[in-house]
Design a protein around this motif. Structure first.
Motif, PDB file in Angstrom:
ATOM      1  N   VAL A 190     -20.654  -1.717   2.276  1.00  0.00           N
ATOM      2  CA  VAL A 190     -20.680  -1.649   0.474  1.00  0.00           C
ATOM      3  C   VAL A 190     -20.749  -0.001   1.343  1.00  0.00           C
ATOM      4  O   VAL A 190     -21.823   0.559   0.974  1.00  0.00           O
ATOM      5  N   CYS A 191     -20.092   0.821   0.084  1.00  0.00           N
ATOM      6  CA  CYS A 191     -19.885   2.454   0.270  1.00  0.00           C
ATOM      7  C   CYS A 191     -19.116   3.270  -0.862  1.00  0.00           C
ATOM      8  O   CYS A 191     -18.414   1.812  -1.294  1.00  0.00           O
ATOM      9  N   THR A 192     -18.803   3.855  -0.549  1.00  0.00           N
ATOM     10  CA  THR A 192     -18.464   4.414  -1.636  1.00  0.00           C
ATOM     11  C   THR A 192     -17.499   5.485  -0.436  1.00  0.00           C
ATOM     12  O   THR A 192     -17.850   5.688   0.078  1.00  0.00           O
ATOM     13  N   PRO A 193     -16.259   6.065  -1.022  1.00  0.00           N
ATOM     14  CA  PRO A 193     -15.044   6.135  -0.280  1.00  0.00           C
ATOM     15  C   PRO A 193     -15.503   7.308   0.970  1.00  0.00           C
ATOM     16  O   PRO A 193     -15.740   7.842   1.703  1.00  0.00           O
ATOM     17  N   GLY A 194     -16.186   8.698  -0.212  1.00  0.00           N
ATOM     18  CA  GLY A 194     -16.587   9.605   0.869  1.00  0.00           C
ATOM     19  C   GLY A 194     -17.118   9.504   1.521  1.00  0.00           C
ATOM     20  O   GLY A 194     -17.176   9.988   2.961  1.00  0.00           O
ATOM     21  N   ARG A 221      -8.852   2.330  -9.664  1.00  0.00           N
ATOM     22  CA  ARG A 221      -9.835   3.334 -10.110  1.00  0.00           C
ATOM     23  C   ARG A 221      -9.691   3.967  -8.244  1.00  0.00           C
ATOM     24  O   ARG A 221      -9.226   5.820  -8.157  1.00  0.00           O
ATOM     25  N   ILE A 222      -9.737   3.598  -7.589  1.00  0.00           N
ATOM     26  CA  ILE A 222      -9.658   4.303  -5.343  1.00  0.00           C
ATOM     27  C   ILE A 222      -8.622   3.833  -5.511  1.00  0.00           C
ATOM     28  O   ILE A 222      -8.762   5.002  -4.708  1.00  0.00           O
ATOM     29  N   PHE A 227      -9.002   9.694  -5.248  1.00  0.00           N
ATOM     30  CA  PHE A 227      -9.363   9.639  -4.046  1.00  0.00           C
ATOM     31  C   PHE A 227      -8.068   9.199  -2.913  1.00  0.00           C
ATOM     32  O   PHE A 227      -8.726   8.550  -1.643  1.00  0.00           O
ATOM     33  N   LYS A 228      -7.206   9.848  -4.172  1.00  0.00           N
ATOM     34  CA  LYS A 228      -5.596   9.764  -2.881  1.00  0.00           C
ATOM     35  C   LYS A 228      -6.352  10.026  -1.878  1.00  0.00           C
ATOM     36  O   LYS A 228      -5.665   9.390  -0.860  1.00  0.00           O
ATOM     37  N   LEU A 231      -8.918   7.687   0.467  1.00  0.00           N
ATOM     38  CA  LEU A 231      -8.360   6.948   1.105  1.00  0.00           C
ATOM     39  C   LEU A 231      -7.509   6.446   2.007  1.00  0.00           C
ATOM     40  O   LEU A 231      -7.582   6.083   3.090  1.00  0.00           O
ATOM     41  N   ASN A 232      -6.475   7.483   1.162  1.00  0.00           N
ATOM     42  CA  ASN A 232      -4.884   7.388   3.178  1.00  0.00           C
ATOM     43  C   ASN A 232      -6.143   7.678   4.180  1.00  0.00           C
ATOM     44  O   ASN A 232      -5.595   7.299   5.419  1.00  0.00           O
ATOM     45  N   ALA A 233      -6.401   8.526   4.396  1.00  0.00           N
ATOM     46  CA  ALA A 233      -7.724   9.134   6.074  1.00  0.00           C
ATOM     47  C   ALA A 233      -8.184   7.526   6.199  1.00  0.00           C
ATOM     48  O   ALA A 233      -8.377   7.204   7.211  1.00  0.00           O
ATOM     49  N   ILE A 234      -9.059   7.036   5.449  1.00  0.00           N
ATOM     50  CA  ILE A 234      -9.355   5.463   5.538  1.00  0.00           C
ATOM     51  C   ILE A 234      -8.814   4.674   5.952  1.00  0.00           C
ATOM     52  O   ILE A 234      -8.722   3.512   7.097  1.00  0.00           O
ATOM     53  N   ILE A 235      -8.106   4.021   5.020  1.00  0.00           N
ATOM     54  CA  ILE A 235      -7.272   2.954   5.493  1.00  0.00           C
ATOM     55  C   ILE A 235      -6.074   3.490   7.269  1.00  0.00           C
ATOM     56  O   ILE A 235      -5.926   2.652   7.697  1.00  0.00           O
ATOM     57  N   SER A 236      -5.445   4.572   7.163  1.00  0.00           N
ATOM     58  CA  SER A 236      -5.506   5.139   8.362  1.00  0.00           C
ATOM     59  C   SER A 236      -5.817   4.679   9.605  1.00  0.00           C
ATOM     60  O   SER A 236      -5.156   4.683  10.724  1.00  0.00           O
ATOM     61  N   GLN A 237      -7.093   4.295   9.356  1.00  0.00           N
ATOM     62  CA  GLN A 237      -8.348   4.269  11.062  1.00  0.00           C
ATOM     63  C   GLN A 237      -8.972   2.741  10.329  1.00  0.00           C
ATOM     64  O   GLN A 237      -9.427   2.362  11.550  1.00  0.00           O
TER      65      GLN A 237
END
Ligand SMILES: Nc1ncnc2c1ncn2[C@@H]1O[C@H](COP(=O)(O)OP(=O)(O)OP(=O)(O)O)[C@@H](O)[C@H]1O
Length: 743
Positions: A190-194, A221-222, A227-228, A231-237
């Protein structure tokens, strides 16, 4: 989460788990609701006694958690927390999400979306027989740390009987190194994007390649620009093959956003789409017209008249929150005050959040508390002192009250220039009533604030910062139809903070300048520029009431103690009254001012063009002498006038000198006589002194000691000639200098 205690019991559990999972898989598969169907419109399954023993009962249409194909562990957790009946969003989404479909869920605030995604997360991993060695199986992302913490708490309650491990990864915590050591053993994050991205970047062997479920709470919001990149960096992984669930009270439907998340035939579940209102039915919403300079007075009056309530106050920036909190705290309103904003240390933030859950108080907050937070004991009032940036933001802020089955009230302060927001809110199915304050209960605070600021320079500093940041927050708002910084009465606003002078607003100058250029306004003459840039003083008083009022809507009446005597305002006994008079003069902004050049102002405060200072002296007709020809003529005339005056002065001086010499002569002659008559009376030294004096005198005019009247007369004329010559020379020199100065 609890783990089985002994080896034996673990073995038994595994066996029963295995059977349960098989049954659940079969049940889910055989009774899948049709894609796109709405389980809310289906009849509930028959009671256990009436069910067909040969087949599994349909679960779409269930009203209770017990009727769903979910594990006994989850059911135990739910029962433990006294969750029995499902809310609409849970009934509508769980049948789809339990069978692995991507879901886009939208439902009003406080309607139970959290369980709508936590249950499928637990169930998916349970049915996959996920264990510690399998690593990260699910990620739940929340936009704020508090909300992540709250989700984590609910997960701990509902997942109490599962053998899964979960971790809370949020920014602002010091133990990131410790987190790095254990994060690879966690099944649910359970986390925040950063913070998630930080682990993806920094934690050795951090692996999400097996991820089964991704959840975005407060999805709109996310997915927002803020957060763009993260979030893009997270999704790519993350692996593309996964279940994705998006939940929010204000859901995104942007195809672009959904494409970013690679959703596969998502189920759009919007349970309140047909609802008459976009906000909870038990929420009583009001709006008031409050001019900028009266906002603090109104807020203070509101707090003073609602001392028995739990009030959540939204302000636009951290600095605003800090100032209002610190200043009001010093004024002792009679109710505990707290503040929450993003610049606070995480432990403190969490502490404040839980304190507010426990005790009756006023919490001043930024939008950090606007989304998702479910305060334990219901919030009685949500007060929006500063207008929310858009309709969605309004919905989330007011959504902190009237949650689940409880009621709540909200009030929105709108400046006259922000009334467009009222139209937008009404168009978005938000039932708002425009009400007015009770003048009798109005308690201005600006006077107390100015006294306070004199005594506490640190609060004065906070006030200045708050003033600037508020204007900046308006300046950067996207919706220019509602937010126009140039419309604001800045000086009165500054005075309402108790500030003795309006702080400099550099960005505002630029803003006004560009506005003027774009509007192709009047020629940029200083006078016009000032007139144009002068910020309006709102004379609008407390309220424009266009609706019928009754006592219920009277916001400055206490909600439950209308007749109760209020404790007296704690007077500032030891606060020195403000000695300086508040500056009421309107701010004049010189849009003509060239960067880096010196600007000269006239007595009225208007700028003068270059050289105007030299020509400040006015000619007889009163016009400024900026024309070179006129200027030369003017100085020539002046020089002649001066010459004439000089001449007269010299003549007068000469005459005076002559008279003086004549007197001296007469005196000397008289002395000679006296000397002859009373020689014995004069000492040797006296006669010597007299001789010396005569010699000195003659030395002034003659080189010889000969001393008779005729001679003296001639010498005097010579002397005058010398005088005249030197004066003429001086005069010529002065004129030369004067003309060289102005040529
Ligand atoms: N089935 C249920 N039975 C009883 N209480 C419930 C149920 N579901 C949720 N609640 C309670 O309702 C309250 C609001 O739930 P939750 O926080 O999930 O709302 P939400 O829809 O996520 O709100 P927001 O949009 O503000 O995030 C919580 O206190 C929660 O415990």
């Amino acid at each position: 989460m609890k783990r089985p205690k002994s080896k034996q019991s673990r073995k038994q559990k595994r066996l029963s788990e295995f059977q349960e999972i098989e049954l659940l898989d079969a049940w889910i598969e055989s009774c899948k609701p049709d894609s796109g169907s709405n389980p809310l419109s289906l009849p509930p399954p028959p009671p256990p006694g009436e069910q067909d023993a040969a087949s599994l009962p349909p679960y779409a249409g269930s009203t209770k958690f017990d009727q769903l194909p979910i594990s006994s562990r989850t059911k135990d957790g739910l029962r433990n927390a006294e969750y029995v009946k499902m809310t609409d969003i849970q009934r509508a989404s769980l049948p789809h999400s339990l069978c692995g479909r991507d879901v886009l869920g939208a439902a009003k605030t406080g309607s139970g979306k959290t369980l709508a995604f936590l249950i499928p997360v637990l169930e998916k991993l349970y049915r996959e027989r996920w264990g510690p060695e399998d690593g990260v199986g699910s990620i739940i992302i929340s936009p704020t740390r508090e909300l992540a913490g709250q989700l984590f708490d609910v997960l701990k309650v509902v997942g109490k009987y599962h053998g899964l491990s979960a971790g809370l990864l949020i920014g602002g915590r010091k133990d990131v190194d410790l987190e790095k050591q254990s994060v690879n053993d966690l099944n649910i994050l359970v986390c925040t994007p950063g913070r998630l991205l930080q682990h993806m970047d920094e934690t050795p062997n951090f692996d999400c390649s097996q991820l089964k479920v991704l959840v975005l709470d407060e999805a709109d919001r996310i997915l927002d620009v803020g957060f763009k990149k993260t979030l893009n960096a997270i999704i790519s992984q993350l692996p593309k093959h996964r279940q994705t669930m998006l939940f929010s009270a204000t859901q995104t439907k942007s195809v672009q956003d959904l494409a970013r998340l690679s959703l596969k035939d998502p189920e759009y579940i919007s349970v309140h789409e047909e609802s008459v209102t976009a906000t909870p039915n038990r929420l009583q919403q009001t709006a008031m017209t409050v001019s900028l300079e009266q906002k603090l007075d109104m807020l203070w009056s509101f707090i003073r008249t609602h001392l028995k309530s739990r009030i959540l106050v939204f302000l636009s920036s951290c600095k605003q929150v800090k100032f209002v909190y610190e200043a009001f705290k010093k004024l002792h309103p009679g109710i505990p005050l707290k503040c929450l904003h993003g610049r606070m240390k995480q432990e403190k933030r969490m502490g404040i959040y839980s304190e507010f859950c426990e005790k009756r108080s006023v919490l001043f907050s930024t939008d950090v508390a606007s989304r998702g937070l479910d305060f334990n004991k219901s919030v009685d009032w949500v007060v929006q002192v500063d207008c929310p940036e858009d309709v969605a933001s309004y919905i989330h802020r007011v959504g902190r009250t009237a949650r689940y089955l409880s009621g709540g009230r909200s009030v929105l302060f709108l400046m006259p220039s922000e009334m467009k927001m009222l139209e937008k809110l009404k168009a978005a199915k938000i039932p708002l009533e425009l009400v007015k304050a009770n003048d009798k209960r109005f308690q201005p605070v600006s006077g107390l604030l100015s006294a306070l600021l004199v005594k506490y320079p640190n609060i004065q500093y906070l006030a200045q910062r708050a003033f600037i940041t508020y204007l900046r927050s308006i300046h950067i708002q996207k919706d220019k139809e509602i937010f126009d910084v140039t419309e604001l009465p800045v000086d009165d606003f500054s005075a309402s903070f108790g500030l003795p002078m309006t702080p400099k607003i550099r960005f505002l100058n630029q803003k006004i300048k560009s506005k003027m250029v774009s509007e192709e306004s009047l020629p940029l003459e200083p006078e016009n520029a000032v007139g144009k840039s002068e910020l309006k003083v709102s004379t609008e008083s407390l309220m424009v009431n266009d609706s019928k009022q009754d006592e219920e809507n009277d916001l400055l009446l206490t909600d439950d103690d209308v007749d109760e005597a209020l404790p007296k305002v704690h007077e500032l006994e030891d606060v020195i009254p403000a000695t300086r008079v508040l500056k009421k003069k309107k701010l004049k902004i010189n849009v003509n001012r060239p960067v880096g050049s010196r600007v000269v102002f006239d007595d009225e405060g208007n700028t003068l063009p270059p050289l105007a200072r030299i020509a400040e002296t006015q000619s007889s007709d009163g016009a400024l002498l900026l024309d070179k020809g006129k200027k030369d003529e003017y100085y020539k005339k002046m020089r002649e006038e001066m010459k004439q005056v000089d001449k007269e002065d010299k003549l007068l001086e000469r005459q005076r000198r002559r008279e003086r010499r004549l007197k001296q002569k007469m005196k000397l002659k008289g002395k000679g006589k006296d000397d002859d008559e009373g020689e014995s009376e004069l000492s040797e030294s006296d006669s010597e002194a007299m001789e010396n004096r005569n010699r000195k005198k003659s030395k002034i005019y003659f080189d010889s000691d000969d001393d008779d009247g005729t001679q003296k007369e001639t010498n005097e004329e010579t002397n005058d000639k010398i005088d005249r010559k030197s004066l003429a020379e001086q005069e010529a020199l002065a004129l030369k200098l004067l003309s060289s100065m102005h040529s």
